[in-house]
Structures are given as C-alpha cells and as structure tokens.
Scaffold this active site. Structure first.
Site, short mmCIF file in Angstrom:
data_model
loop_
_atom_site.label_atom_id
_atom_site.label_comp_id
_atom_site.label_asym_id
_atom_site.label_seq_id
_atom_site.Cartn_x
_atom_site.Cartn_y
_atom_site.Cartn_z
CD GLN A 121 -3.29 0.24 1.94
OE1 GLN A 121 -3.36 -0.91 2.32
NE2 GLN A 121 -4.11 1.17 2.34
CB SER A 168 2.02 -5.24 3.69
OG SER A 168 0.86 -5.26 4.47
CG LEU A 169 -1.16 -4.94 -0.82
CD1 LEU A 169 -1.57 -5.51 -2.17
CD2 LEU A 169 -1.71 -3.56 -0.65
NE ARG A 212 -3.43 -8.40 4.47
CZ ARG A 212 -2.59 -7.37 4.31
NH1 ARG A 212 -2.91 -6.38 3.51
NH2 ARG A 212 -1.43 -7.36 4.96
CG HIS A 248 1.88 -4.81 9.20
ND1 HIS A 248 1.68 -6.14 8.87
CD2 HIS A 248 1.71 -4.11 8.07
CE1 HIS A 248 1.41 -6.22 7.58
NE2 HIS A 248 1.42 -5.01 7.07
CD GLN A 307 1.06 -9.87 5.52
OE1 GLN A 307 -0.11 -9.51 5.70
NE2 GLN A 307 1.61 -9.94 4.34
#
Length: 313
Positions: free
Chosen positions: A10, A95-96, A120, A204, A253
C-alpha cells in the site's frame, strides 16, 4: 542472473494505474475484468480514473495494487512466454504484496485473491476506530533501535515496530498517543527524522487482531496450492512453500512485523542479484540497492517496461 519477483504494498497506488497495460494488452484487460467480476465492483474504472481519495481507501487500494501486479505477470507470460518457475528463484511481497506474489505463483486464484484483499482491507479499517491509531516512519533508525523506542513509548498502550523497510527506515504502529511518544523519543535519541504517515489505520501491530481473526476465518475456506516458486514471507523473512504454513503466516502477518530488509538479505544470501518489482510504483526496486549495494532493482509497470525486460532476457 538470479532474480526474485517482488510485489509492492500500500502507498504505491496512483490514479491511472494499469490503464496503459489495459490499452496495450488483452491479458491485462482480462485480469481487470476478472477482478471487477469477483468483487462485483468497477474497480478498474476507479483505478484508471479515480477519484484518488476513493482509490486510496484500504479496501480498494489492496485489490487494485494486486490487480496491476498480476496483470504485469500475465502479460509477461502471454507476450514473452515467460515461465515464472524458471524466471525467478523466489517471490516476495510487501504486506498486501504477499497476496499478489501468491496469486502470481499460483497459490490462490485471481478471484479468491481479490476477494481476500477486499476483506483484508475492510477488516483492517474496521479493527480500530479512525483517529485512535497512527503510524510513523523513523528515518535514520535501525530495526533494533526502533523496537526499543516503540517498547519504551508503549506504556500501557500498543506501540510496535511494524515495517523494517531497510535503508534506515522503520515504521512504528499503535495507539496514536504512543506513536507520538515514540516520535518524541526518537528525536531525543538523535534519530534523524520521524514522520507521521497518512494512513487510515495502525497496520501490523496488535491492534489489528480483529482483522487477523477475520482473515483466519476467510483463509480456511479458500483453496491453496503450493507456490510455483518459494515465497519469502514477511513474518519469518525466509522461504516457505507449504500451503498450511503460508496460511498461518498470512494470518500472523496482519499483526506482525513486515521484515522486508531481512527478507531481501535472505534472498541475497541464496544467490539473488536482481529484484524485479512487478506492478505499480518503484518503491521496492528503489530500496534494493539501499539494502545491499550488490543488488540491482528493476520496476515493471508499463508496456515500455515490459518490452525492455523481455528484450533483456
């Protein structure tokens, strides 16, 4: 040259993303159409035309970034007859981007990946009321130092090291007041700069536990195959191939640290010399040389980039 394919997270979204790919390649158009259908949403129109504030919403930005990344992969496979399992030693995503990597490597179907990322994004947004959490980048901080600052700032609240991006950039995440304390502590300890990030939720960190629970439930109902090439996972910064292990790591995660710097160094130790970033933006390819000067980074996001990359093979 031993290469890894890496996928952005992101912040790399921008209005117009994917439009040139869609205009130039049927493979890209098919990806965007399939994602639109999976989400029952005209996401591609939002990607191509905006508005920016709607595209930036976590629930839109996550599947949109994945769609562009997978579109690049499909074009490389279709136009260049590229075989992912022969072209890369590893896949990894920030991440994503880990979901984009897994879609590219055949672990998830494209439609499932889009739906998982939509959920998510929604779950991460819902986990913490707007204004309660924050994230800040500590520029010039090393990971261990940032962890100590976060622990000291937390008090009876949450403040944790969320992203170790490398090149002296560590992001802390948690309750807004605790993050602000961490920023002040960082200044007191001589850290070059602390910058509050324009994010809608504290990703996170432990505050994301409701989103982790939602993803655990969603992932149990999705078919997962072993990836064509090993995934270097954010949470463990090492290679994994077992779908059950990957499922568990994707849940962890959500609240865990993105150990990007360590993951990149792991790939380098395994013989990787080139990180090829597939999708929107150039963040990860830009970090490559700053993490280790022997690494090179290449970004592929436009028809011209694809042409140049295929010509280099």
């Amino acid at each position: 040259m031993t290469r890894a394919f890496v996928f952005p997270g992101q912040g790399s979204q921008a209005v117009g993303m994917g439009r040139e790919l869609a205009e130039a390649f049927a493979e890209a158009r098919h990806v965007f159409q399939e994602v639109d259908e999976a989400l029952s949403q005209n996401l591609s129109k939002l990607m191509f035309e905006g508005p920016e504030d709607t595209l930036t919403l976590t629930e839109n930005a996550q599947p949109a970034l994945m769609a562009v990344s997978v579109a690049v992969v499909r074009v490389l496979e279709g136009q260049g007859k590229l075989d992912l399992s022969k072209a890369a030693s590893f896949v990894a995503g920030h991440s994503l981007g880990e979901y984009s990597a897994l879609a590219a490597a055949g672990t998830f179907s494209l439609a499932d990946t889009a739906r998982l990322l939509k959920l998510r994004g929604q779950s991460m947004q819902k986990a913490v009321p707007v204004g309660v959490g924050a994230m800040a980048a500590l520029l010039g901080a090393e990971y261990e130092q940032a962890k100590e600052i976060a622990a000291e700032a937390a008090g009876d609240q949450v403040c944790e090291a969320a992203n170790d991006n490398g090149a002296g950039q560590v992001v802390v995440s948690g309750h807004k007041e605790a993050v602000e304390r961490a920023m002040k502590l960082a200044a007191d300890k001589g850290i070059k700069r602390a910058v509050l990030l324009p994010v809608s939720a504290p990703f996170h960190c432990a505050l994301m536990q409701p989103a982790a629970d939602a993803m655990a439930e969603a992932l149990t109902g999705v078919t997962m195959n072993a990836p064509k090439v090993p995934l270097v996972a954010n949470v463990v910064a090492s290679a994994v191939t077992d779908p059950e292990v990957i499922r568990d790591l994707l849940v962890r995660q959500v609240t865990g640290t993105v150990r990007w710097r360590e993951g990149v160094l792991y790939m380098k130790e395994q013989g990787v010399t080139q990180l090829v970033e597939l999708g929107s933006g150039k963040v990860l390819s830009g970090l490559a040389k700053r993490i280790d000067k022997e690494l090179s980074g290449t970004a592929i996001g436009t028809p011209a980039d694809i042409e140049a990359f295929l010509a280099s093979l």
